[in-house]
Design an enzyme around this catalytic site. Structure first.
Site, PDB file in Angstrom:
ATOM      1  N   GLU A 416       0.692  -0.992  -0.042  1.00 20.29           N
ATOM      2  CA  GLU A 416       0.247   0.076   0.185  1.00 20.29           C
ATOM      3  C   GLU A 416       1.062   1.051   0.136  1.00 20.29           C
ATOM      4  OE1 GLU A 416      -3.193  -0.725   3.046  1.00 20.29           O
ATOM      5  OE2 GLU A 416      -3.438   1.286   3.385  1.00 20.29           O
ATOM      6  N   HIS A 445      -9.367   1.800  -1.323  1.00 21.63           N
ATOM      7  CA  HIS A 445     -10.432   1.870  -0.291  1.00 21.63           C
ATOM      8  C   HIS A 445     -10.873   3.816  -0.236  1.00 21.63           C
ATOM      9  CE1 HIS A 445      -7.705  -0.679   2.803  1.00 21.63           C
ATOM     10  NE2 HIS A 445      -6.436   0.473   1.538  1.00 21.63           N
TER      11      HIS A 445
END
Ligand code: GLN
Ligand code: ZN
Length: 505
Positions: A416, A445
């Site tokens: 990430e 997200h």
């Protein structure tokens, strides 16, 4: 000094009620009440705090454990699907969920106040349960134990990375900045429905398989249209990246109603590891082979690593976690071998929980990193030089464990990085990270679609500091919580950005 004398000597405690949290609020195992009562008796007297000064409690609030073991269905049912929802009846007497733990607290309080005779039956039942777990079939499987005992350092190491990289490039022929995804594609209502029907036994095996295959075909065609370089099957058959494997591995049980809070309003049903881990059959090979049969592009097999499987399960309390991790590692090692034999040249082993299990105490960290890294390497070191091992990490900042990530020795690591705008890049530089790295350039997200410019900027940041020959272009994480409406344009932009940056190299 006894616990009781130590407590009595502690200034100020004499005028207080001490709540002794002797029932573990973090695990699901029935307590050895006899031993717990002995601890409590020591606290109370004769040099201790005295009767009435000690209350019995759990070590934490009970939100970490499921509500009631009596809500489960107990029985041996070997039909697929339903099979895994019925808990082995032997586990009934070994487990204590929240209601059972409250019962244990009440029993101990009664035993403390009224004497052992008042709870003799309960003490005996608890001792019997603890004893039966020790010798029960499946708790210790000799073949697993022998295989673990005979491992050598060579089982945890692959050849030099430079040789692997050259062999893999020759086998795979990937472009600079290869594009890929982290594994899952959007889980549509249709997929969820088919899976739920299958689990209930309402959708026959053959129909379920063809529904999932149709989904895989759609996902493969989509990836080809978008122009991704390394394809995935999209994980439609997985309810969850840990539960899916727990349902297929012996030694794990999964519950029907054992929900616990994960974060916010999200709840999960953690599997229960109760015995030695045995992979009785390949777990993912059919899905991956089917995927590979649909395309001439490389297909990436997709597994969950030992640390993450254990981090998101209730684990056994009768052996070190590192031993359990190596058992899972061995099962995965066999799965990697089978995937490789089926022609899958790239295999990803996800370890998003690597950072999550890191102990708070600095003194405990080296031992944790040692076994966690070891179990990953055990899982992944059995493959051929030309087989490319990927790993994926997310959900945290990795600066603190960057050395361990390096030590995983994966050929390619995706992390990430989009939200932090490539914060990881200088950290990678600092440890001299020299293997394949895919810092995420698309924050999955949020439903927001990243523009080509945005993805280009992030990729440029990466190739400015890292040798472009090892950089991959990918999203931050899997796409299962996203919808196709966002996923398709986002991946298209990711591919366009990659082409733009490639042209400058
Ligand atoms: N392969 C998994 C997926 O794409 C990884 C999920 C995760 O890292 N949490 O869904
Ligand atoms: Zn992830």
């Amino acid at each position: 000094m006894s616990d009781g004398a130590a407590a009595a000597a502690y200034p100020g405690l004499a005028t207080k009620t001490v709540v002794a949290g002797v029932i573990d609020g973090h695990n699901v195992w029935r307590a050895d009440l006899d031993a717990k009562l002995t601890t409590l008796e020591g606290l109370v007297g004769p040099q201790g705090l005295g009767a009435g000064a000690v209350a019995v409690g759990t070590s934490t609030s009970l939100l970490h454990v499921p509500h009631d073991a009596d809500d489960e269905q107990w029985g041996n049912d070997s039909t697929p699907g339903a099979a895994r929802r019925k808990l082995d009846p032997r586990l009934r007497e070994w487990l204590a969920f929240a209601n059972q733990k409250v019962g244990e607290v009440a029993t101990l309080a009664r035993g403390l106040a009224s004497g052992r005779d008042a709870v003799a039956d309960e003490l005996r039942a608890s001792s019997d349960a603890v004893a039966s777990r020790v010798t029960a079939e499946g708790v210790r499987v000799p073949e697993v134990r022998e295989r673990l005992a005979s491992l050598t350092a060579g089982d945890f190491t692959r050849g030099a990375y430079a040789e692997r990289a050259a062999a893999q490039q020759a086998a795979l022929g990937l472009p600079l900045l290869p594009t890929t995804t982290i594994g899952s594609f959007p889980q549509t209502p249709e997929i969820r429905r088919a899976r739920a029907q299958h689990a209930r036994g309402a959708l026959p095996e053959a129909e379920y398989t063809s529904a999932m295959q149709a989904e895989i075909r759609r996902v493969v065609e989509l990836q080809e249209q978008i122009g991704l370089d390394v394809l995935v099957h999209g994980e439609p058959e997985r309810n969850d990246m840990v539960q899916y494997f727990a349902e297929l591995l012996d030694g794990f049980a999964t519950t029907a109603n054992g929900w616990v809070q994960s974060y916010g309003s999200r709840c999960v049903r953690p599997p229960i590891l109760w015995g030695d881990v045995v992979r009785s059959a390949p777990m993912t090979v059919d899905w991956s082979s089917y995927t590979a049969s649909l395309t001439s592009k490389p297909v990436k097999g997709m597994l969950t690593g030992p640390v993450t499987i254990l981090a998101w399960s209730f684990v056994r309390d009768d052996q070190p976690l590192g031993d359990s991790a190596n058992q899972v590692g061995l099962a995965l090692r066999d799965e990697l071998a089978d995937l490789e034999a089926a022609g899958i040249g790239i295999i990803q082993v996800d370890e998003p929980a690597l950072r999550e299990l890191l102990p708070l105490r600095a003194a405990d960290q080296p031992a944790y990193l040692d076994w966690s890294v070891g179990s990953f390497r055990l899982a992944t070191s059995g493959v051929r030089t030309e087989t490319q091992v990927h790993t994926h990490l997310c959900y945290s900042e990795f600066g603190e464990v960057i050395g361990a990530i390096d030590a995983l020795d994966a050929d390619v690591t995706s992390v990430e990085a989009a939200r932090s705008r490539m914060e990881i890049v200088p950290e990678l530089e600092a440890v001299g990270f020299a293997r394949g790295i895919g810092p995420g350039v698309y924050d999955i997200h949020s439903p927001r679609v990243p523009s080509v410019e945005e993805a280009t900027e992030l990729l440029e940041l990466a190739v400015k500091s890292i040798d472009p020959h090892v950089v991959w272009a990918n999203p931050d994480c899997g796409l299962k919580t996203r919808r196709y409406a966002e996923t398709v344009p986002s991946l298209e932009n990711l591919v366009s950005a990659t082409k733009a940056v490639r042209a400058t190299l």
